[in-house]
Write a protein that holds these residues in place. Structure first.
Motif, PDB file in Angstrom:
ATOM      1  N   VAL A  17      17.013 -14.448  -6.451  1.00 23.47           N
ATOM      2  CA  VAL A  17      15.973 -14.170  -5.464  1.00 23.47           C
ATOM      3  C   VAL A  17      16.386 -13.078  -4.490  1.00 23.47           C
ATOM      4  N   THR A  18      17.536 -12.447  -4.731  1.00 20.61           N
ATOM      5  CA  THR A  18      18.018 -11.379  -3.858  1.00 20.61           C
ATOM      6  C   THR A  18      17.017 -10.234  -3.787  1.00 20.61           C
ATOM      7  N   TRP A  19      16.386  -9.913  -4.920  1.00 18.81           N
ATOM      8  CA  TRP A  19      15.448  -8.790  -4.966  1.00 18.81           C
ATOM      9  C   TRP A  19      14.298  -8.970  -3.996  1.00 18.81           C
ATOM     10  N   GLU A  20      13.947 -10.216  -3.677  1.00 22.13           N
ATOM     11  CA  GLU A  20      12.842 -10.464  -2.751  1.00 22.13           C
ATOM     12  C   GLU A  20      13.183 -10.048  -1.321  1.00 22.13           C
ATOM     13  N   ARG A  21      14.468  -9.993  -0.990  1.00 24.09           N
ATOM     14  CA  ARG A  21      14.882  -9.632   0.363  1.00 24.09           C
ATOM     15  C   ARG A  21      15.177  -8.138   0.508  1.00 24.09           C
ATOM     16  N   GLU A  22      15.011  -7.383  -0.551  1.00 20.96           N
ATOM     17  CA  GLU A  22      15.353  -5.966  -0.533  1.00 20.96           C
ATOM     18  C   GLU A  22      14.199  -5.074  -0.094  1.00 20.96           C
ATOM     19  N   GLY A  23      13.079  -5.625   0.260  1.00 21.12           N
ATOM     20  CA  GLY A  23      11.930  -4.832   0.674  1.00 21.12           C
ATOM     21  C   GLY A  23      10.656  -5.537   0.271  1.00 21.12           C
ATOM     22  N   VAL A  24       9.590  -4.771   0.209  1.00 26.75           N
ATOM     23  CA  VAL A  24       8.302  -5.336  -0.173  1.00 26.75           C
ATOM     24  C   VAL A  24       8.377  -5.755  -1.641  1.00 26.75           C
ATOM     25  N   SER A  25       8.062  -7.009  -1.906  1.00 26.98           N
ATOM     26  CA  SER A  25       8.080  -7.478  -3.289  1.00 26.98           C
ATOM     27  C   SER A  25       6.891  -6.898  -4.040  1.00 26.98           C
ATOM     28  N   LEU A  26       6.969  -6.898  -5.347  1.00 29.40           N
ATOM     29  CA  LEU A  26       5.844  -6.418  -6.148  1.00 29.40           C
ATOM     30  C   LEU A  26       4.597  -7.240  -5.880  1.00 29.40           C
ATOM     31  N   ALA A  27       4.784  -8.525  -5.621  1.00 26.32           N
ATOM     32  CA  ALA A  27       3.634  -9.395  -5.358  1.00 26.32           C
ATOM     33  C   ALA A  27       2.926  -9.017  -4.063  1.00 26.32           C
ATOM     34  N   GLY A  32      -2.190   0.658  -5.581  1.00 29.58           N
ATOM     35  CA  GLY A  32      -2.261   2.083  -5.311  1.00 29.58           C
ATOM     36  C   GLY A  32      -1.108   2.832  -5.952  1.00 29.58           C
ATOM     37  N   ALA A  33      -0.908   4.045  -5.490  1.00 30.69           N
ATOM     38  CA  ALA A  33       0.090   4.932  -6.089  1.00 30.69           C
ATOM     39  C   ALA A  33       1.510   4.396  -5.971  1.00 30.69           C
ATOM     40  N   LEU A  35       2.539   1.257  -5.840  1.00 29.97           N
ATOM     41  CA  LEU A  35       2.730   0.179  -6.802  1.00 29.97           C
ATOM     42  C   LEU A  35       2.864   0.753  -8.208  1.00 29.97           C
ATOM     43  N   ALA A  36       2.053   1.734  -8.550  1.00 28.02           N
ATOM     44  CA  ALA A  36       2.145   2.364  -9.869  1.00 28.02           C
ATOM     45  C   ALA A  36       3.516   3.007 -10.056  1.00 28.02           C
ATOM     46  N   ARG A  37       4.023   3.683  -9.040  1.00 24.91           N
ATOM     47  CA  ARG A  37       5.344   4.311  -9.116  1.00 24.91           C
ATOM     48  C   ARG A  37       6.427   3.271  -9.333  1.00 24.91           C
ATOM     49  N   ARG A  38       6.376   2.202  -8.546  1.00 18.31           N
ATOM     50  CA  ARG A  38       7.388   1.152  -8.663  1.00 18.31           C
ATOM     51  C   ARG A  38       7.370   0.509 -10.042  1.00 18.31           C
ATOM     52  N   LEU A  39       6.186   0.247 -10.570  1.00 17.96           N
ATOM     53  CA  LEU A  39       6.086  -0.343 -11.900  1.00 17.96           C
ATOM     54  C   LEU A  39       6.640   0.610 -12.962  1.00 17.96           C
ATOM     55  N   ALA A  58       1.690  -7.929 -11.021  1.00 12.46           N
ATOM     56  CA  ALA A  58       1.440  -6.691 -10.278  1.00 12.46           C
ATOM     57  C   ALA A  58       0.763  -5.657 -11.175  1.00 12.46           C
ATOM     58  N   ALA A  59       1.184  -5.566 -12.425  1.00 12.08           N
ATOM     59  CA  ALA A  59       0.554  -4.625 -13.360  1.00 12.08           C
ATOM     60  C   ALA A  59      -0.904  -5.003 -13.608  1.00 12.08           C
ATOM     61  N   GLN A  60      -1.178  -6.298 -13.681  1.00 10.46           N
ATOM     62  CA  GLN A  60      -2.565  -6.751 -13.852  1.00 10.46           C
ATOM     63  C   GLN A  60      -3.408  -6.388 -12.637  1.00 10.46           C
ATOM     64  N   ARG A  61      -2.858  -6.579 -11.430  1.00 15.83           N
ATOM     65  CA  ARG A  61      -3.596  -6.231 -10.209  1.00 15.83           C
ATOM     66  C   ARG A  61      -3.876  -4.737 -10.166  1.00 15.83           C
ATOM     67  N   LEU A  62      -2.889  -3.926 -10.550  1.00 13.57           N
ATOM     68  CA  LEU A  62      -3.059  -2.474 -10.545  1.00 13.57           C
ATOM     69  C   LEU A  62      -4.121  -2.054 -11.548  1.00 13.57           C
ATOM     70  N   ALA A  63      -4.110  -2.651 -12.729  1.00 16.46           N
ATOM     71  CA  ALA A  63      -5.109  -2.321 -13.747  1.00 16.46           C
ATOM     72  C   ALA A  63      -6.510  -2.700 -13.281  1.00 16.46           C
ATOM     73  N   SER A  64      -6.646  -3.839 -12.637  1.00 18.60           N
ATOM     74  CA  SER A  64      -7.948  -4.280 -12.125  1.00 18.60           C
ATOM     75  C   SER A  64      -8.436  -3.322 -11.036  1.00 18.60           C
ATOM     76  N   TRP A  65      -7.536  -2.915 -10.161  1.00 15.52           N
ATOM     77  CA  TRP A  65      -7.875  -1.975  -9.086  1.00 15.52           C
ATOM     78  C   TRP A  65      -8.335  -0.640  -9.680  1.00 15.52           C
ATOM     79  N   ALA A  66      -7.597  -0.159 -10.685  1.00 13.25           N
ATOM     80  CA  ALA A  66      -7.960   1.107 -11.319  1.00 13.25           C
ATOM     81  C   ALA A  66      -9.311   0.992 -12.025  1.00 13.25           C
ATOM     82  N   GLU A  67      -9.572  -0.143 -12.645  1.00 12.80           N
ATOM     83  CA  GLU A  67     -10.861  -0.358 -13.309  1.00 12.80           C
ATOM     84  C   GLU A  67     -12.005  -0.352 -12.293  1.00 12.80           C
TER      85      GLU A  67
END
Length: 92
Positions: A17-27, A32-33, A35-39, A58-67
């Motif tokens: 769970v260390t990755w969750e404390r390193e900044g904004v989580s993917l969730a 937007g751009a 999130l797309a870059r991070r993915l 996160a990829a599903q949310r990005l795809a829905s947003w793009a749609e």
């Protein structure tokens, strides 16, 4: 299996769970751009099962947003043609 064993022996949770404390989580990353870059830059082979789950969501949310953007643009395109004056027709 080695990772899980090391975690349990050291008294830490089985999931990393260390990755969750390193900044904004993917969730929590807004669609937007950024999130797309991070993915795009994520090495999915290096993700834990929990991280991979959040990656997929996160990829599903990005795809829905793009749609939604695409549908709005198509709607605008279709209506723009209906609003344009036809040859010989004067706009009032």
């Amino acid at each position: 299996m080695d990772y899980l064993f090391r975690q349990l022996v050291s008294g830490r949770p089985a999931e990393d769970v260390t990755w969750e404390r390193e900044g904004v989580s993917l969730a929590a990353q807004p669609e937007g751009a950024e999130l797309a870059r991070r993915l795009a830059e994520t090495d999915i082979d290096a993700l834990t099962p929990t991280e991979l789950f959040h990656y997929v969501r996160a990829a599903q949310r990005l795809a829905s947003w793009a749609e939604d953007l695409r549908q709005a643009a198509v709607g605008r395109y279709c209506h723009a043609g209906a609003d344009a004056p036809r040859p010989g027709q004067r706009r009032i």
